[in-house]
Design a protein around this motif. Structure first.
Motif: not given
Length: 374
Positions: A111-112, A361-363, A365-366, A108-109, A358, A2-3
């Motif tokens: 993790a996506a 940011c992941q959301r 990118i997704e 975060a990137t 974090l 995970d992130v």
């Protein structure tokens, strides 16, 4: 992973700018390869530093670049309350050098990536991770030069510098230089037998002060604080002892320019004043230390509209700090800033990022991936 696991691994690499970075680059390459991502490692001219470029989706269709730097500033301050290259969690805060600037965005990137790799992307998402951003954006120009062979011209570049996940359309450009004046040493009782380099440097310093004052009178751009270009002398050094005529003096200068003004041009009057001293017997050396152009993405640009939709907020016009985004724009690509964290936490002891930042940011990118799959 995970992130948080990814950020833990990234922070553990002491990837200080100006040092070899094959360890962090190699780990990221391996991580991406595990998810079937096409990765290209790009050696820089230093031979011990590397940029990394990866693609999820087709390479021959215009898509988006997520851009960040792998290097960090040194962490030698004694005020750290824990080991700077070991991630420490305290509630929502994750402490460590680079957590905000900008390994949080990289984490975060990365993790996506599994989610993005599982999509059938009609438009690609590229990852562009650079080296030596913290010492004058030295690595990313080599990466940008290779883009035509790596992908179709991108629709836009999102540079993930810490902005509180608020998109930003502009920043000032910067140029930094060092001037070295060499004279002739001798006993201070016979100044007529020497050439005092510190006295000579006062000419260049005076020119810097005059130019800094002149810039306060414009031109202006109200999007920035201050609204004008600026110039300052940041470091001066010279001399050995009060009774020795100093034979060398060094002055470091920087200029920050609003869009439409070449930052290097702001240093030109100081260089001219310094080099004029050669007629008096001094040796003058001018060294460009770093330079990057300003960023100015129009409000109506499609990339600004996309980030407005993804974040739910209108992009800010400008910030005071600089990024690699201006170099992407100068190369002909629309670029914008948007990343987790707060720039006020960067370059300080006990740098940290929030777990919620974090996740946000992941959301984003997704969500970008979902757009590209539509």
């Amino acid at each position: 992973m995970d992130v948080f696991d990814i950020l833990d691994r990234l922070v553990a690499f002491p990837s200080v700018a100006g040092k070899p970075n094959n360890d962090i680059t190699g780990w990221i390459e391996t991580h991406l390869a595990e998810h079937g991502t096409k990765v290209t490692v790009l050696p820089g001219p230093e031979d011990d530093r590397f940029n990394l470029f990866a693609t999820i989706g087709p390479t021959d269709v215009p898509g988006y670049i997520l851009s960040g730097h792998m290097d960090v500033v040194p962490a030698g301050e004694p005020q750290w309350s824990s080991a700077p290259f070991t991630l420490r969690r305290d509630g929502e805060r994750l402490y460590g050098r680079g957590t905000t600037d900008m390994k949080g965005f990289l984490a975060a990137t990365l993790a996506a990536v599994p989610m993005l790799a599982g999509l059938r992307l009609a438009r690609p998402i590229h990852l562009a991770f650079s080296y030596d951003e913290e010492v004058g954006c030295r690595g990313v120009p080599h990466l940008i030069a290779r883009l035509p062979e790596l992908c179709a011209k991108p629709l836009g570049v999102i540079v993930g510098e810490p902005s509180g996940m608020r998109a930003v359309r502009g920043h000032k450009g910067k140029a930094a230089a060092r001037v070295i004046i060499k004279g002739r040493s001798g006993h201070s009782s016979r100044p007529d037998h020497g050439l005092n380099a510190i006295h000579a440097m006062s000419e260049a310093l005076s020119a810097a002060v005059s130019e800094a004052e002149r810039l306060t009178r414009g031109p202006f751009n109200s999007a920035f604080e201050p609204a004008y270009s600026s110039l300052q002398a940041g470091v001066i050094a010279g001399g050995q002892s009060v009774n020795i005529i100093p034979d060398s003096c060094t002055l470091d200068l920087e200029a920050r320019a609003i869009p439409g003004v070449d930052p290097a041009s702001l240093l030109a009057p100081i260089r001219a004043r310094a080099e004029a001293l050669e007629t008096d017997g001094f040796t003058v050396e001018w060294m460009a230390m770093s330079a990057y152009p300003a960023l100015s993405l129009p409000q109506e640009a499609a990339l600004a509209g996309l980030l407005r939709e993804l974040t739910g907020e209108a992009p800010l016009a400008a910030v005071s700090y600089g990024t690699e985004a201006g170099l992407y724009q100068a190369a002909g690509f629309d670029a914008i800033i948007c990343g987790p964290g707060d720039i006020d936490r960067a370059h300080k002891p006990d740098e940290y990022i929030l777990t919620s930042e974090l996740a946000a940011c992941q959301r984003l990118i997704e969500a970008l991936g979902a757009r590209c799959a539509a």
